[in-house]
Scaffold this motif. Structure first.
Motif, PDB file in Angstrom:
ATOM      1  N   ASP A 279      -1.991  -4.483   0.509  1.00 14.65           N
ATOM      2  CA  ASP A 279      -0.755  -4.283  -0.483  1.00 14.65           C
ATOM      3  C   ASP A 279      -0.577  -5.436  -1.298  1.00 14.65           C
ATOM      4  O   ASP A 279       0.031  -5.026  -2.282  1.00 14.65           O
ATOM      5  CB  ASP A 279       0.505  -3.857   0.516  1.00 14.65           C
ATOM      6  CG  ASP A 279      -0.078  -2.720   1.004  1.00 14.65           C
ATOM      7  OD1 ASP A 279      -0.115  -1.378   0.432  1.00 14.65           O
ATOM      8  OD2 ASP A 279       0.227  -2.330   2.256  1.00 14.65           O
ATOM      9  N   GLY A 280      -0.960  -6.801  -0.897  1.00 16.75           N
ATOM     10  CA  GLY A 280      -0.682  -7.964  -1.623  1.00 16.75           C
ATOM     11  C   GLY A 280      -1.495  -8.938  -0.974  1.00 16.75           C
ATOM     12  O   GLY A 280      -1.842  -9.076   0.129  1.00 16.75           O
TER      13      GLY A 280
ATOM     14  N   ASN B  32       2.480 -10.839  -5.262  1.00 22.78           N
ATOM     15  CA  ASN B  32       1.606  -9.939  -5.743  1.00 22.78           C
ATOM     16  C   ASN B  32       1.736  -8.609  -5.083  1.00 22.78           C
ATOM     17  O   ASN B  32       1.047  -7.632  -5.593  1.00 22.78           O
ATOM     18  CB  ASN B  32      -0.001 -10.474  -5.257  1.00 22.78           C
ATOM     19  CG  ASN B  32      -0.926  -9.611  -5.804  1.00 22.78           C
ATOM     20  OD1 ASN B  32      -1.653  -9.191  -4.584  1.00 22.78           O
ATOM     21  ND2 ASN B  32      -1.206  -9.317  -6.872  1.00 22.78           N
TER      22      ASN B  32
ATOM     23  N   THR C  54       2.823  -4.880  -3.692  1.00 17.46           N
ATOM     24  CA  THR C  54       3.521  -3.670  -4.246  1.00 17.46           C
ATOM     25  C   THR C  54       3.737  -2.631  -3.084  1.00 17.46           C
ATOM     26  O   THR C  54       2.952  -2.412  -2.374  1.00 17.46           O
ATOM     27  CB  THR C  54       3.075  -3.105  -5.319  1.00 17.46           C
ATOM     28  OG1 THR C  54       1.566  -2.873  -5.048  1.00 17.46           O
ATOM     29  CG2 THR C  54       2.812  -3.797  -6.624  1.00 17.46           C
TER      30      THR C  54
ATOM     31  N   GLU D  59       6.083   4.285  -3.430  1.00 18.04           N
ATOM     32  CA  GLU D  59       7.441   5.135  -3.436  1.00 18.04           C
ATOM     33  C   GLU D  59       7.420   5.943  -2.230  1.00 18.04           C
ATOM     34  O   GLU D  59       6.451   7.006  -1.936  1.00 18.04           O
ATOM     35  CB  GLU D  59       7.672   5.942  -4.600  1.00 18.04           C
ATOM     36  CG  GLU D  59       9.216   6.463  -4.762  1.00 18.04           C
ATOM     37  CD  GLU D  59       9.428   7.039  -6.119  1.00 18.04           C
ATOM     38  OE1 GLU D  59       9.476   8.046  -6.385  1.00 18.04           O
ATOM     39  OE2 GLU D  59       9.419   6.412  -7.105  1.00 18.04           O
TER      40      GLU D  59
ATOM     41  N   ARG E 105       4.080   2.747  -7.368  1.00 16.13           N
ATOM     42  CA  ARG E 105       4.296   1.526  -6.665  1.00 16.13           C
ATOM     43  C   ARG E 105       5.325   0.648  -7.371  1.00 16.13           C
ATOM     44  O   ARG E 105       5.458   0.284  -8.667  1.00 16.13           O
ATOM     45  CB  ARG E 105       3.009   0.823  -6.405  1.00 16.13           C
ATOM     46  CG  ARG E 105       1.944   1.784  -5.811  1.00 16.13           C
ATOM     47  CD  ARG E 105       0.403   0.785  -5.549  1.00 16.13           C
ATOM     48  NE  ARG E 105       0.789  -0.165  -4.605  1.00 16.13           N
ATOM     49  CZ  ARG E 105       0.618   0.211  -3.083  1.00 16.13           C
ATOM     50  NH1 ARG E 105       0.227   1.487  -2.763  1.00 16.13           N
ATOM     51  NH2 ARG E 105       0.736  -0.743  -2.144  1.00 16.13           N
ATOM     52  N   GLN E 106       6.130  -0.037  -6.326  1.00 20.50           N
ATOM     53  CA  GLN E 106       7.009  -1.126  -7.255  1.00 20.50           C
ATOM     54  C   GLN E 106       6.715  -2.641  -6.409  1.00 20.50           C
ATOM     55  O   GLN E 106       6.302  -2.570  -5.170  1.00 20.50           O
ATOM     56  CB  GLN E 106       8.460  -0.671  -6.647  1.00 20.50           C
ATOM     57  CG  GLN E 106       8.819   0.607  -7.389  1.00 20.50           C
ATOM     58  CD  GLN E 106      10.443   1.036  -6.841  1.00 20.50           C
ATOM     59  OE1 GLN E 106      11.041   0.579  -6.050  1.00 20.50           O
ATOM     60  NE2 GLN E 106      11.032   1.541  -7.952  1.00 20.50           N
ATOM     61  N   SER E 107       7.117  -3.458  -7.078  1.00 20.01           N
ATOM     62  CA  SER E 107       6.757  -4.820  -6.692  1.00 20.01           C
ATOM     63  C   SER E 107       8.020  -5.101  -5.696  1.00 20.01           C
ATOM     64  O   SER E 107       9.026  -4.673  -5.799  1.00 20.01           O
ATOM     65  CB  SER E 107       6.912  -5.986  -7.874  1.00 20.01           C
ATOM     66  OG  SER E 107       5.748  -5.632  -8.820  1.00 20.01           O
TER      67      SER E 107
END
Length: 274
Positions: free
Chosen positions: A46-47, A162, A164, A167, A184-186
Motif C-alpha cells: 500500500d506504500g 507514498n 494510500t 475508502e 484511495r486516499q493518501s
C-alpha cells in the motif's frame, strides 16, 4: 600495503586519517554520506520506499489491514514497525529469530513514530470502537554498512508518504466493512521526523553518519531525531563516552540542518513522480 595496515591495525589506520581531519572514505568528519530515495518500490504494498545511505540500503513496505481498535484506545488505529537485519545484508547477522540489534531497531522506530507523532493514529480509525486500520511496516536491510537507524527512519517516512488507503465504510445493517479499492486516499503526514546519528572516536572526535567499521571502533554512538520545527523528538544513546552539553547542543543543531536537507529531498522525489 594500505589494505594490510587497515586489517592488522584498524584503529591506527583510522587515526592516520583523522589526524588530517578526514575519513578513509574521503568525507569530512561531520559530513553525511550521499543519500538516495526511491518510492513505490514494491507494487503489491500500500506504500513503499527504498533508501540508500552510502552503501547501507533499507527497503520498507507498508501493508494496511482492517482490525478492531483496542479497548484502551477505541478511536485509534495502529502502526506496527518491524526491522529485519537478515544475513544477506551483512556477515555479522545470523539466520533465525530477530536478534538483539534488530529488536532494538524496531523499538527505536516505534518510539520515533510515537514521540514525533508522524501521523495521528486517530486518522486510522474508521468507526470508533468497531473498525480501524493497522499499518504493518516491514523494514528490511538489504546491505548493512553502518547507521541503519537513520536509514530506517527515513525509509519509513518515505513509505508512509507514498502510502494510500482504500475508502472503507461500514454497512449499517450487517456491520460488515465495504472496501472500495478504486477510491484511495493518501495518509495525512503531520510531522517529518529525520534521524541523524553520530559516533565518538577516541572519546573526543565526533563523526557523522558512521560506517559499520567506524561503529565497531567508536567509544559511543548517539542518534538525534528532529522534525521540521527543529523540535527534538527522540535521543538514543546506548552508553559509552558521555557528551558535554556544548557538544550535544552542536549535534542537535546539525541534526536540525540534516532534517531540512532530507525533507527537501523527499519532497523533490515525490514531486518528480507526480
Amino acid at each position: 600495503m594500505a589494505a594490510g595496515f587497515k586489517t592488522a591495525e584498524p584503529l591506527e589506520y583510522h587515526r592516520s586519517f583523522l589526524k588530517e581531519n578526514c575519513r578513509p572514505d574521503g568525507r569530512e568528519l561531520l559530513q553525511f554520506r550521499t543519500t538516495t530515495i526511491n518510492i513505490g518500490s514494491i507494487g503489491t504494498a500500500d506504500g513503499s520506499a527504498l533508501v540508500k545511505l552510502g552503501n547501507t540500503t533499507v527497503i520498507c513496505g507498508v501493508k494496511a489491514e482492517l482490525a478492531n481498535p483496542s479497548v484502551e484506545a477505541p478511536g485509534k488505529g495502529f502502526i506496527v514497525p518491524n526491522v529485519d537485519l537478515p544475513p544477506l545484508c551483512s556477515s555479522q547477522f545470523r539466520p533465525g529469530p530477530p536478534g538483539e540489534r534488530a529488536q532494538a531497531a524496531s523499538h527505536f522506530v516505534a518510539d520515533v513514530i510515537e514521540s514525533s507523532q508522524v501521523l495521528q493514529t486517530e486518522d486510522l480509525c474508521i468507526e470508533r470502537g468497531k473498525l480501524c486500520w493497522s499499518l504493518y511496516c516491514d523494514l528490511i536491510c538489504l546491505d548493512y554498512d553502518g547507521n541503519v537507524l537513520d536509514a530506517c527512519v527515513l525509509v519509513l517516512l518515505a513509505a508512509l508518504k507514498n502510502a494510500t488507503l482504500p475508502e472503507v465504510s461500514v454497512d449499517a445493517e450487517t456491520g460488515a466493512p465495504k472496501v472500495d479499492s478504486e477510491k484511495r486516499q493518501s495518509l495525512k503526514i503531520v510531522r517529518h521526523p529525520v534521524a541523524a546519528s553520530f559516533c565518538v572516536f577516541d572519546r573526543s572526535i565526533l563523526l557523522a553518519d558512521p560506517t559499520a567499521e567506524e561503529e565497531r571502533l567508536a567509544t559511543a554512538r548517539v542518534t538525534l531525531v528532529t522534525d521540521e520545527e527543529g523540535r527534538l523528538c527522540s535521543v538514543h544513546k546506548p552508553g559509552g563516552t558521555s557528551l558535554s552539553g556544548e557538544k550535544l547542543q552542536d549535534l542537535i543543531g546539525r541534526a536540525a540542518a540534516r532534517q531540512k536537507e532530507i525533507h527537501k529531498l523527499i519532497d523533490k522525489v515525490i514531486k518528480s513522480i507526480v
